[in-house]
Design a protein around this motif. Sequence first.
Motif, PDB file in Angstrom:
ATOM      1  N   ILE A 104     -39.719   2.576  19.633  1.00  0.00           N
ATOM      2  CA  ILE A 104     -39.289   2.442  20.838  1.00  0.00           C
ATOM      3  C   ILE A 104     -38.549   3.953  21.226  1.00  0.00           C
ATOM      4  CG2 ILE A 104     -37.935   1.571  22.706  1.00  0.00           C
ATOM      5  CD1 ILE A 104     -40.334  -0.170  22.211  1.00  0.00           C
ATOM      6  N   LEU A 105     -39.195   4.802  22.017  1.00  0.00           N
ATOM      7  CA  LEU A 105     -38.437   5.986  22.529  1.00  0.00           C
ATOM      8  C   LEU A 105     -37.491   5.804  23.885  1.00  0.00           C
ATOM      9  CD1 LEU A 105     -41.646   8.259  21.979  1.00  0.00           C
ATOM     10  CD2 LEU A 105     -39.803   7.707  20.388  1.00  0.00           C
ATOM     11  N   CYS A 106     -38.005   4.946  24.615  1.00  0.00           N
ATOM     12  CA  CYS A 106     -37.072   4.839  25.892  1.00  0.00           C
ATOM     13  C   CYS A 106     -37.364   3.433  26.562  1.00  0.00           C
ATOM     14  CB  CYS A 106     -37.376   5.755  26.823  1.00  0.00           C
ATOM     15  SG  CYS A 106     -36.511   5.789  28.576  1.00  0.00           S
ATOM     16  N   THR A 107     -36.354   2.568  26.854  1.00  0.00           N
ATOM     17  CA  THR A 107     -36.349   1.509  27.496  1.00  0.00           C
ATOM     18  C   THR A 107     -35.581   1.293  28.507  1.00  0.00           C
ATOM     19  OG1 THR A 107     -36.488  -0.964  26.990  1.00  0.00           O
ATOM     20  CG2 THR A 107     -34.486   0.281  26.224  1.00  0.00           C
ATOM     21  N   SER A 108     -35.911   0.553  29.651  1.00  0.00           N
ATOM     22  CA  SER A 108     -35.174   0.306  30.672  1.00  0.00           C
ATOM     23  C   SER A 108     -34.902  -1.155  31.039  1.00  0.00           C
ATOM     24  CB  SER A 108     -35.984   0.945  31.972  1.00  0.00           C
ATOM     25  OG  SER A 108     -37.053   0.088  32.228  1.00  0.00           O
ATOM     26  N   LEU A 109     -33.976  -1.584  32.062  1.00  0.00           N
ATOM     27  CA  LEU A 109     -33.615  -2.958  32.037  1.00  0.00           C
ATOM     28  C   LEU A 109     -34.351  -3.464  33.340  1.00  0.00           C
ATOM     29  CD1 LEU A 109     -31.662  -5.216  31.493  1.00  0.00           C
ATOM     30  CD2 LEU A 109     -30.009  -4.105  33.011  1.00  0.00           C
ATOM     31  N   CYS A 110     -34.792  -4.541  33.325  1.00  0.00           N
ATOM     32  CA  CYS A 110     -35.480  -5.386  34.411  1.00  0.00           C
ATOM     33  C   CYS A 110     -34.722  -6.338  34.588  1.00  0.00           C
ATOM     34  CB  CYS A 110     -36.960  -5.526  34.283  1.00  0.00           C
ATOM     35  SG  CYS A 110     -37.580  -6.677  35.280  1.00  0.00           S
ATOM     36  N   HIS A 111     -34.625  -6.558  35.946  1.00  0.00           N
ATOM     37  CA  HIS A 111     -33.905  -8.140  36.609  1.00  0.00           C
ATOM     38  C   HIS A 111     -34.180  -9.354  35.834  1.00  0.00           C
ATOM     39  CE1 HIS A 111     -31.915 -11.029  39.262  1.00  0.00           C
ATOM     40  NE2 HIS A 111     -30.874 -10.150  39.377  1.00  0.00           N
ATOM     41  N   THR A 112     -35.501  -9.173  35.329  1.00  0.00           N
ATOM     42  CA  THR A 112     -36.001 -10.703  34.633  1.00  0.00           C
ATOM     43  C   THR A 112     -35.241 -10.669  33.479  1.00  0.00           C
ATOM     44  OG1 THR A 112     -37.987 -10.274  35.721  1.00  0.00           O
ATOM     45  CG2 THR A 112     -38.100 -11.670  33.897  1.00  0.00           C
ATOM     46  N   ASP A 113     -35.068  -9.687  32.929  1.00  0.00           N
ATOM     47  CA  ASP A 113     -34.124  -9.471  31.524  1.00  0.00           C
ATOM     48  C   ASP A 113     -33.019 -10.268  31.874  1.00  0.00           C
ATOM     49  OD1 ASP A 113     -36.132  -8.046  30.089  1.00  0.00           O
ATOM     50  OD2 ASP A 113     -35.311  -6.133  30.940  1.00  0.00           O
ATOM     51  N   CYS A 114     -32.124  -9.999  32.888  1.00  0.00           N
ATOM     52  CA  CYS A 114     -30.819 -10.537  33.386  1.00  0.00           C
ATOM     53  C   CYS A 114     -31.057 -12.127  33.274  1.00  0.00           C
ATOM     54  CB  CYS A 114     -30.360  -9.698  34.245  1.00  0.00           C
ATOM     55  SG  CYS A 114     -30.008  -8.251  34.134  1.00  0.00           S
ATOM     56  N   THR A 115     -32.074 -12.451  33.954  1.00  0.00           N
ATOM     57  CA  THR A 115     -32.515 -13.783  34.586  1.00  0.00           C
ATOM     58  C   THR A 115     -32.524 -14.723  33.206  1.00  0.00           C
ATOM     59  OG1 THR A 115     -33.517 -13.348  36.614  1.00  0.00           O
ATOM     60  CG2 THR A 115     -34.061 -15.590  35.837  1.00  0.00           C
ATOM     61  N   LEU A 116     -33.542 -14.233  32.227  1.00  0.00           N
ATOM     62  CA  LEU A 116     -33.408 -15.014  31.029  1.00  0.00           C
ATOM     63  C   LEU A 116     -32.486 -14.967  30.052  1.00  0.00           C
ATOM     64  CD1 LEU A 116     -37.465 -14.052  30.767  1.00  0.00           C
ATOM     65  CD2 LEU A 116     -36.426 -16.279  31.797  1.00  0.00           C
ATOM     66  N   TRP A 117     -31.554 -13.807  30.195  1.00  0.00           N
ATOM     67  CA  TRP A 117     -30.667 -13.756  29.411  1.00  0.00           C
ATOM     68  C   TRP A 117     -29.597 -14.774  29.531  1.00  0.00           C
ATOM     69  CZ3 TRP A 117     -25.806 -11.166  31.853  1.00  0.00           C
ATOM     70  CH2 TRP A 117     -24.772 -11.434  30.942  1.00  0.00           C
ATOM     71  N   LYS A 118     -29.685 -15.222  30.857  1.00  0.00           N
ATOM     72  CA  LYS A 118     -28.696 -16.149  31.367  1.00  0.00           C
ATOM     73  C   LYS A 118     -29.333 -17.826  31.049  1.00  0.00           C
ATOM     74  CE  LYS A 118     -26.227 -13.474  34.436  1.00  0.00           C
ATOM     75  NZ  LYS A 118     -26.150 -13.257  36.157  1.00  0.00           N
ATOM     76  N   LEU A 119     -30.505 -17.766  30.891  1.00  0.00           N
ATOM     77  CA  LEU A 119     -31.327 -18.979  30.946  1.00  0.00           C
ATOM     78  C   LEU A 119     -30.718 -19.923  29.647  1.00  0.00           C
ATOM     79  CD1 LEU A 119     -33.554 -20.224  32.499  1.00  0.00           C
ATOM     80  CD2 LEU A 119     -35.104 -19.581  30.795  1.00  0.00           C
ATOM     81  N   ASP A 120     -30.395 -21.169  29.901  1.00  0.00           N
ATOM     82  CA  ASP A 120     -29.886 -22.102  28.921  1.00  0.00           C
ATOM     83  C   ASP A 120     -30.590 -23.322  28.785  1.00  0.00           C
ATOM     84  OD1 ASP A 120     -28.843 -23.358  31.185  1.00  0.00           O
ATOM     85  OD2 ASP A 120     -27.151 -23.353  30.649  1.00  0.00           O
ATOM     86  N   LEU A 121     -31.855 -23.306  29.501  1.00  0.00           N
ATOM     87  CA  LEU A 121     -32.675 -24.936  29.461  1.00  0.00           C
ATOM     88  C   LEU A 121     -34.146 -24.116  29.546  1.00  0.00           C
ATOM     89  CD1 LEU A 121     -31.058 -26.853  32.183  1.00  0.00           C
ATOM     90  CD2 LEU A 121     -30.807 -27.336  29.885  1.00  0.00           C
ATOM     91  N   GLY A 122     -34.948 -25.091  28.981  1.00  0.00           N
ATOM     92  CA  GLY A 122     -36.422 -24.947  28.989  1.00  0.00           C
ATOM     93  C   GLY A 122     -36.797 -24.063  27.963  1.00  0.00           C
TER      94      GLY A 122
END
Length: 240
Positions: free
Chosen positions: A48-66
């Motif tokens: 990986i040379l460069c990565t950015s942050l998507c809002h989906t990352d934030c959503t799944l970061w908090k996900l505690d079910l499923g």
Amino acid sequence: MESNNTASETIGKPIKCKGAVCRGPGEALVIEEIEVDPPKAGEVRVKILCTSLCHTDCTLWKLDLGPASLFPRILGHEAAGVVESVGENVDEVKVGDMVIPVCRRNCGECRDCKLGRNSVCTKFPVEHYGEMPRDGTSRFRDKDGKIIYHHLWVSSFAEYTVVDITHIVKITPDLPVDKACLLSCCIPTGVGAAWKTAKIEKGSTVAIFGLGAVGLAQRRHSRIAVGQEENEANSAYMDA
């Protein structure tokens, strides 16, 4: 993140590198030493040379079910990198190629992919949320040898990752990596919504809600599609 490994030293071997590991829902990411296995058949290991942050990352970061709530995991799915090594039966890319990993697969073989409906690829249905799609196992381990899960089949918050070839797109090496990483998700999502889904054309009246990268990409394509000049389309970013 940087690594001193070279391809000749690492091909076919596990790589020890750094990764941002999240060990529980909503917990802070911690930079840890991880081990990344070599790619298996149909897989590609990417530096990986460069990565950015998507809002989906934030959503799944908090996900505690499923089924998608798997920890510890390495987040991130918008990135650009260079192929470090490839597994068996991979002819689409070679060592040294610039690529972007994408969370939507395209096998190019099933009926849906051939008809342009690659977001619902039926050869590799969504079954393994935190593992590789072909065999349901992980390529990541922590320093104690315990499994770390994948994220959206990319996991770009690490120096190295392993991605299935159906999630890899080769790009020109002339494209700046800080721009190329946005092609992994937000730009094609926004442009695709306006171009492929809404099918905006000259004369259309359009309302776009949202000023993030997806909304801006939609707005740019929409202004071009309805017949405005390129400089007016560029002004959309300034207006926002």
